[in-house]
Scaffold this active site. Structure first.
Site, PDB file in Angstrom:
ATOM      1  N   TYR A 157       0.231  -0.847   0.398  1.00 14.73           N
ATOM      2  CA  TYR A 157       0.021   0.388  -0.129  1.00 14.73           C
ATOM      3  C   TYR A 157       0.981   1.358  -0.281  1.00 14.73           C
ATOM      4  CZ  TYR A 157      -3.996   2.999   1.506  1.00 14.73           C
ATOM      5  OH  TYR A 157      -5.165   4.253   1.586  1.00 14.73           O
ATOM      6  N   LYS A 161       1.006   4.806  -2.903  1.00 18.78           N
ATOM      7  CA  LYS A 161       0.619   5.655  -2.273  1.00 18.78           C
ATOM      8  C   LYS A 161       2.276   6.922  -2.325  1.00 18.78           C
ATOM      9  CE  LYS A 161      -3.402   5.534  -2.041  1.00 18.78           C
ATOM     10  NZ  LYS A 161      -4.425   5.903  -2.607  1.00 18.78           N
TER      11      LYS A 161
END
Length: 288
Positions: A157, A161
């Site tokens: 994740y 990002k």
């Protein structure tokens, strides 16, 4: 950028959470909103809510991880509406926590294709197909505070990002001399289903364990975050930060990097021209 009655906005992931809140907030400011989600039915739930408030909205199906899906959506928008003034690349996904050594490759591929490639597709096609030079335009990319700070157990994740933030910064410098402005929305925990539900889309896998109590108990109201984001769009502000409690963590991380660079020794007597790789920063072109 002034949002008005002839403004058209495309919001991805508009069926729920931050995307739904962004769509509602933009409609309340007078924009016509295209509510995109994995299925048109999910987008229609938000579009119907906008129309119930006397706003203007329609729904389309869009899988942001799929370039063919973007191409189809762009063709539909061009033929029925004509152009888009604002795009909110908001759709995102997550997965259960795991160390880098245990990341499932399917999870990695899904997070990168949705959270990073989806932002590229939306930004690229906005500039080439959807915006078409029709006055002031704006790109809002929903990133995360996880695009700025790091921790264990969320490597896939975080990587997606960090990539989305870097892409957005490059996009900011690419569009400096144009009528297009760029923002990145970097919230901490927000009260959405992302923290407690399985990611939507193909190959979702098992539901994410419902253990993210901080997100559930202390998460920010999506409507408040959306209101802040819309103000940022209108003020053409790049970094949209909503959770000041992360300021000390960001300072600590950046201080470590700065100290390492300050004490670095090349030993060959030469120096890079920093304007080659970091021209915008070197020239002071970033205006927060």
């Amino acid at each position: 950028m002034h949002i008005q009655n002839d403004t058209t906005a495309l919001v991805t992931g508009a069926g729920s959470g931050i995307g739904r809140a962004l769509a509602l907030a933009l409609a309340d400011r007078g924009a016509r909103v295209i509510c995109a989600d994995l299925t048109a039915a999910r987008g229609e739930q938000t579009a119907g809510a906008i129309r119930a408030r006397s706003g203007r909205a329609e729904a389309i199906a869009l899988d942001v991880s799929c370039l063919d899906s973007w191409t189809t959506a762009c063709g539909h928008i061009r033929s029925t509406i004509g152009w888009v003034d604002i795009i909110c690349n908001n759709a995102g996904t997550t997965c259960g926590k795991s160390g880098v050594g245990e990341i499932a490759f399917a999870d990695w591929d899904r997070l990168i294709s949705t959270n990073l490639s989806g932002v590229l597709y939306g930004s690229r096609l906005f500039l080439s197909d959807l915006y078409r030079g029709h006055g002031p335009g704006h790109i809002l990319n929903t990133v995360s505070i996880c695009g700025v700070v790091t921790g264990s157990g969320s490597g896939a994740y975080i990587a997606s990002k960090f990539g989305a933030l870097g892409l957005s910064e490059a996009l900011y410098f690419d569009t400096l001399d144009s009528e297009v402005s760029v923002s990145v929305l970097c919230p901490g925990f927000v009260k959405t289903g992302l923290a407690t539900q399985a990611p939507r889309g193909n190959e979702c896998g098992e539901p994410v364990p419902r253990t993210n109590h901080a997100a559930i108990d202390n998460g920010m109201d999506p409507a408040a975050l959306a209101a802040m984001a819309v103000r940022g769009i209108e003020n053409e502000q790049f970094y949209l930060m909503s959770h000041p409690e992360y300021a000390a963590v960001v300072r600590s991380r950046h201080r470590q990097i700065e100290q390492a660079l300050t004490s670095a020794e090349r030993g060959d007597g030469r120096q890079d021209d920093v304007r080659v790789l970091a021209a915008g920063w070197a020239q002071g072109d970033m205006h927060g």
